[in-house]
Motif scaffolding. Structure first.
Motif, mmCIF file in Angstrom:
data_model
loop_
_atom_site.group_PDB
_atom_site.id
_atom_site.type_symbol
_atom_site.label_atom_id
_atom_site.label_comp_id
_atom_site.label_asym_id
_atom_site.label_seq_id
_atom_site.Cartn_x
_atom_site.Cartn_y
_atom_site.Cartn_z
ATOM 1 N N THR A 1 -3.644 1.359 6.199
ATOM 2 C CA THR A 1 -2.968 0.590 5.070
ATOM 3 C C THR A 1 -2.461 1.848 4.193
ATOM 4 O O THR A 1 -3.055 2.016 3.171
ATOM 5 C CB THR A 1 -3.544 -0.441 4.581
ATOM 6 O OG1 THR A 1 -4.089 -1.160 5.627
ATOM 7 C CG2 THR A 1 -2.991 -1.134 3.543
ATOM 8 N N ASP B 1 1.900 -6.672 4.351
ATOM 9 C CA ASP B 1 1.571 -7.282 5.563
ATOM 10 C C ASP B 1 0.299 -7.908 5.455
ATOM 11 O O ASP B 1 0.237 -9.007 6.150
ATOM 12 C CB ASP B 1 1.884 -6.248 6.659
ATOM 13 C CG ASP B 1 3.385 -5.819 6.936
ATOM 14 O OD1 ASP B 1 4.386 -6.462 6.339
ATOM 15 O OD2 ASP B 1 3.669 -4.962 7.507
ATOM 16 N N LEU C 1 2.791 -2.059 4.406
ATOM 17 C CA LEU C 1 1.619 -2.271 5.395
ATOM 18 C C LEU C 1 0.608 -3.109 4.446
ATOM 19 O O LEU C 1 0.065 -4.000 5.144
ATOM 20 C CB LEU C 1 0.998 -1.104 5.829
ATOM 21 C CG LEU C 1 1.902 -0.188 6.836
ATOM 22 C CD1 LEU C 1 1.602 1.116 7.259
ATOM 23 C CD2 LEU C 1 2.099 -0.953 8.262
#
Length: 444
Positions: free
Chosen positions: A98, A106, A103
């Motif tokens: 991450t 997400d 990301l």
């Protein structure tokens, strides 16, 4: 949202115990009083039970995305809730790591759909993503994670310039894993020269040694003092490191804080003989002197919070030889009852457990309206029977990996009910709700 009335619970909160009724409405604690006469969708007779604020775990690895053969946010959040942990903060060493805001988002989207517990996620730092780190939203993200020791993927931050810039510019709390990589590699080379690839797991604390931990932790503390960084050092594993921290400044004013994990207060190097790789963690479980020193530091305020570093691997992965077996183990389902076992042994009070697993985590991370049993706060609540023993075995383990380092242990306390953001999620050994967790926010 259903209303809940808890009757005659022994409340443990803010360093005192008292018997009270609690009314929960619209996700919040509406009223706390000696007696509440009100109708509710659900009434829980809590006579003889102890009511704690839900534990907040500031360090978990739930393995999603990319490592879901080991665990996922849904499976591990369920195990956490069954164990009395109502909120978690998850680490960035997933696949992919991450390391970008996209990301990171997400993971929030996955949790919004699948998490039974409240959640937040750390933004990961690497040697080359400072610009991304500095974009992190301080109100909606728990912190920045820096691995100052070997880790998964591109997440070892060992560039001195990068570290200086991170500590100088970070807009929020930095949480660090502190082990000196050069020391670890030197120790490993030494034992490989002596033993080849047949190194026994009992040498894990010699390889990931006290020196490796202290060198890295002391460097982090020095950097934080230099730049006035808000630093939080994770999973302290040695007695020596505890002296790096202050226990005289009020927690709200501290710039440097520390965490202890369940396994470092429970196991010692003697347990490698029977537990083997199942207690192989980074940093390593070390000596009885270290275990006792860490608990002492928790009690006297040098260490501020208790967490799990929940990091599951499959049985097949753990059953490999020492050098191949990954470090980490599952803990969220058994963390609170393990600490309550220490209470039964006279080593810690109920008030101290609540302080270190709920109140202080909320203070350290400036969490909005969680971590306490207060009117107007989110209803994250755990009801426990302190005298209902049970044994950990394969049939009652909820982790996706299917094992626990506590297998065979008998705990005297049982989590009877867990309420997450006002939803009854776990009751009498069964899940009532499957997705009641909310994204945590922070008062920064």
């Amino acid at each position: 949202m259903a209303s809940i009335l808890i009757k005659a619970a022994t409340v443990v909160n803010e360093n005192r115990q008292f018997v009270a009724d609690i009314l929960v409405k619209d996700g919040l604690i509406e009223k706390i009083a000696p007696q509440i006469d009100a109708s509710a969708d659900t009434t829980i007779n809590a006579e003889g039970l102890y009511l704690f604020p839900g534990a907040i775990d500031d360090q978990v690895h739930f393995r999603e995305p990319g490592l879901t053969h080991k665990a996922n946010i849904h499976s591990e959040s369920r195990a956490a809730v069954a164990g009395g942990i109502t909120s978690f903060m998850e680490m960035p060493n997933t696949v992919p790591n991450t390391l970008t805001q996209e990301l990171l988002e997400d993971k929030y989207q996955i949790a919004a759909q699948n998490s039974l517990a409240n959640y937040s996620f750390f933004m990961g730092a690497s040697n080359n993503n400072l610009d991304e780190v500095l974009r992190t939203d301080v109100k909606n993200v728990c912190g920045i994670k820096v691995f100052m020791g070997s880790s998964t993927g591109n997440m070892l931050v060992d560039n001195p310039v990068t570290l200086e810039n991170l500590f100088a510019q970070a807009p929020m709390l930095i949480a660090t894993h502190c082990e000196d990589e050069a020391t670890i590699q030197s120790n490993l080379a030494h034992y490989k020269q002596l033993l080849g690839d047949n190194i026994p797991v009992k040498l894990h604390p010699k390889i990931r040694s006290e020196e490796a931990c202290y060198l890295s932790s002391s460097m982090a503390v020095e950097l934080a003092k230099k730049h006035n960084t808000r630093l939080h050092i994770l999973h302290i594993s040695t007695e020596k490191e505890t002296h790096l921290f202050d226990n005289t400044t009020p927690l709200k004013e501290k710039r440097i804080t520390a965490e202890a994990c369940i396994h470092h207060m429970w196991f010692t190097d003697r347990d490698y003989e029977t537990k083997g790789n199942f207690i192989k963690w980074n940093p390593a479980v070390k000596t009885e002197h270290d275990r006792d020193g860490i608990l002492k530091a928790v009690l006297d305020g040098h260490i501020d919070v208790i967490a799990t570093d929940h990091a599951p691997h499959t049985l097949e992965e753990k059953e490999q030889p020492y050098l191949q077996a990954p470090s980490g183990g599952p803990l969220v389902q058994h963390a609170l009852v393990a600490m309550l076992e220490l209470y039964h042994h006279g080593k810690i009070t109920l008030e101290q457990i609540v302080e270190k697993m709920a109140h202080n985590v909320a203070i350290c991370f400036q969490i909005e309206k969680r971590g306490y049993i207060r009117e107007g706060y989110f209803a994250d609540l755990v009801l426990v029977d302190l005298n209902k023993p049970w044994q950990v075995n394969k049939s009652n383990i909820l982790y996706k990996c299917g094992w626990s380092p506590f297998e065979g242990a008998t705990f005297r306390s049982t989590v009877k009910h867990t309420i997450v953001s006002g939803n009854l999620a776990w009751s009498e050994g069964k899940f009532v709700s499957e997705t009641s967790g909310k994204r945590m926010s922070f008062e920064r």
